[in-house]
Enzyme design. Structure first.
Site, PDB file in Angstrom:
ATOM      1  N   HIS A 122       0.859  -1.185   0.000  1.00  0.00           N
ATOM      2  CA  HIS A 122       0.000   0.000   0.000  1.00  0.00           C
ATOM      3  C   HIS A 122       0.897   1.238   0.000  1.00  0.00           C
ATOM      4  CE1 HIS A 122      -2.824   3.003   1.670  1.00  0.00           C
ATOM      5  NE2 HIS A 122      -3.811   2.185   1.339  1.00  0.00           N
ATOM      6  N   ASP A 199       2.715  -4.758   8.443  1.00  0.00           N
ATOM      7  CA  ASP A 199       1.462  -4.013   8.292  1.00  0.00           C
ATOM      8  C   ASP A 199       0.322  -5.033   8.344  1.00  0.00           C
ATOM      9  OD1 ASP A 199      -0.805  -2.698   7.449  1.00  0.00           O
ATOM     10  OD2 ASP A 199       0.072  -1.876   5.627  1.00  0.00           O
ATOM     11  N   GLN A 202      -4.891  -5.662   6.878  1.00  0.00           N
ATOM     12  CA  GLN A 202      -5.823  -6.584   6.234  1.00  0.00           C
ATOM     13  C   GLN A 202      -5.827  -7.969   6.882  1.00  0.00           C
ATOM     14  OE1 GLN A 202      -7.953  -5.456   4.230  1.00  0.00           O
ATOM     15  NE2 GLN A 202      -7.016  -3.491   3.735  1.00  0.00           N
ATOM     16  N   LYS A 225     -10.781  -1.177  10.602  1.00  0.00           N
ATOM     17  CA  LYS A 225     -10.852  -2.368   9.753  1.00  0.00           C
ATOM     18  C   LYS A 225     -11.196  -3.621  10.567  1.00  0.00           C
ATOM     19  CE  LYS A 225      -7.535  -0.512   6.385  1.00  0.00           C
ATOM     20  NZ  LYS A 225      -8.371  -0.332   5.191  1.00  0.00           N
ATOM     21  N   CYS A 363      -4.833   2.223  -3.852  1.00  0.00           N
ATOM     22  CA  CYS A 363      -3.652   2.839  -3.209  1.00  0.00           C
ATOM     23  C   CYS A 363      -2.423   1.941  -3.332  1.00  0.00           C
ATOM     24  CB  CYS A 363      -3.931   3.158  -1.738  1.00  0.00           C
ATOM     25  SG  CYS A 363      -5.212   4.389  -1.471  1.00  0.00           S
TER      26      CYS A 363
END
Length: 405
Positions: A122, A199, A202, A225, A363
């Site tokens: 991202h 990261d 997700q 999220k 993105c």
């Protein structure tokens, strides 16, 4: 796996699924999840009954608010199995968490040092490292992907040298939902004495996270999220690493003593949490965590895998369909294109039927340029989505294609 009654019970906890006037199907959960009534009511209750700042006063409202804020920090510690509560830092989101780390480690990055990211990151996990590398005259190296969209680990190992100071990689890619082999990456990095940032945006509400078992140095994610409020992120960092960090921002709440000659800063976690935090969001987070714990990440993952497999099965029958990537490492995200159809056009038509999907480059322009495509249609699932919704989506997708072809 959830039963029919459990799915019904889950959906009843999300007001937007019952009150949305368009009776829409929400398949954009990778962008943000919807919020359950428990989270909404907790935030409302805070503002109506307990509104106060934290760590500022001795009155009962401040004490009450501070206790609930620290309860959320404690629950987050348990949720990802951090070793110490002060390893949980509140930020505004994943983007700020990554920027905070980039700012704080910049003093340790020297000329010709290496930072490694991947081709499928991202923008939020590209630009901070790009800027840091340019400012410090360091090298930004990129792990390529293979024909299946997976990281080329053989090349990654060749990129690793004694000059590698940090690897920053996504746990699950936001473009295609591919599960990266972060265990291998972390072990390889630590053999070279390199730090690793994961990261987890997700992954956090779909995969059980144990940061001690992973042995990553940093793990970052956004609360919005995982069924919680927007404007709130979590930075987990190993205490021994965070202790070396200078303050990222300066202001109230992160100092022990100030005079005009010198300031003495507080210890962790407050050293990295200047100013008034998103108190309502942090308190509401506790309810989002309870939801995930009550329904079990393992069961949620199993159910979402069922949805994903079903969607791949029926969409694969469409003429001209290209799914990125139809392999066993996909998690709750399905990106696709249809030959001679622009993703934006299809997304706009689907919206007319009350179906929310993501279109474009998500993105992540570098990976799209690498694949020589101008974007994809992305559907992403959450625990409240259903097989019936996928059938409706398929029905209207066919109608849209009849119009566009």
């Amino acid at each position: 796996m959830f039963s029919y009654e459990e799915i019904k019970q889950i959906r009843n906890q999300f007001p937007i699924l019952k009150t949305n006037e368009t009776n829409s199907i929400y398949f954009d959960n990778a962008a943000t999840t919807q919020k359950p009534v428990q989270v909404i009511n907790t935030i409302k209750k805070y503002y109506c009954n307990f509104n106060s700042n934290v760590n500022r006063s001795v009155h009962f409202l401040d004490n009450f608010t501070n206790n609930y804020l620290e309860l959320s920090r404690k629950q987050l510690k348990y949720f990802i199995n951090a070793k110490y509560r002060e390893e949980i830092i509140f930020t505004t989101g994943t983007t700020e968490s990554i920027n905070l780390i980039a700012f704080c480690i910049s003093k340790f990055i020297k000329k010709s040092d290496d930072i490694i990211i991947s081709h499928s990151e991202h923008h939020s996990n590209i630009i901070p490292w790009q800027v840091l590398s340019q400012n410090n005259k360091a090298n930004l190296k990129v792990i390529p992907v293979n024909s299946e969209g997976e990281l080329n680990i053989r090349v990654f190992k060749k990129l690793m040298t004694k000059k590698t100071k940090l690897i920053s990689i996504s746990h699950v890619t936001n473009t295609f939902g591919i599960l990266n082999p972060i265990n291998k990456i972390i072990k390889t990095a630590h053999k070279h004495n390199s730090l690793v940032l994961i990261d987890g945006s997700q992954a956090i509400s779909h995969i059980t996270i144990d940061v001690q078992n992973l042995d990553c140095d940093f793990y970052v994610f956004s609360i919005h999220k995982m069924y919680g409020p927007t404007g709130l992120g979590i930075l987990y960092g190993k205490k021994k690493v965070l202790d070396k960090f200078p303050p990222y921002k300066c202001g109230g709440g992160m100092i022990e003593k100030v005079n005009f000659k010198k300031t003495r800063f507080s210890g962790l976690p407050f050293k990295l949490e200047a100013g008034t935090p998103n108190i309502a969001g942090i308190i509401g987070t506790n309810k989002a965590l309870q939801l995930l714990v009550n329904y079990s990440i393992i069961k949620i993952n199993s159910y979402e895998t069922k949805l994903l497999k079903y969607a791949i099965k029926i969409l694969s029958n469409i003429n001209g369909m290209k799914i990125y990537y139809n392999n066993s490492k996909l998690t709750k995200i399905l990106s696709f294109n249809i030959e001679n159809i622009h993703s934006f056009d299809l997304g706009k038509l689907l919206n007319n039927y009350g179906i929310a999907v993501r279109t474009g480059t998500h993105c992540a322009q570098p990976i799209m340029e690498y694949l020589k495509i101008n974007g994809t249609i992305r559907i992403s699932f959450a625990m409240y989505n259903t097989i019936e919704e996928i059938d409706i989506f398929y029905k209207y997708l066919i109608k849209c294609l009849d119009i566009l072809r």
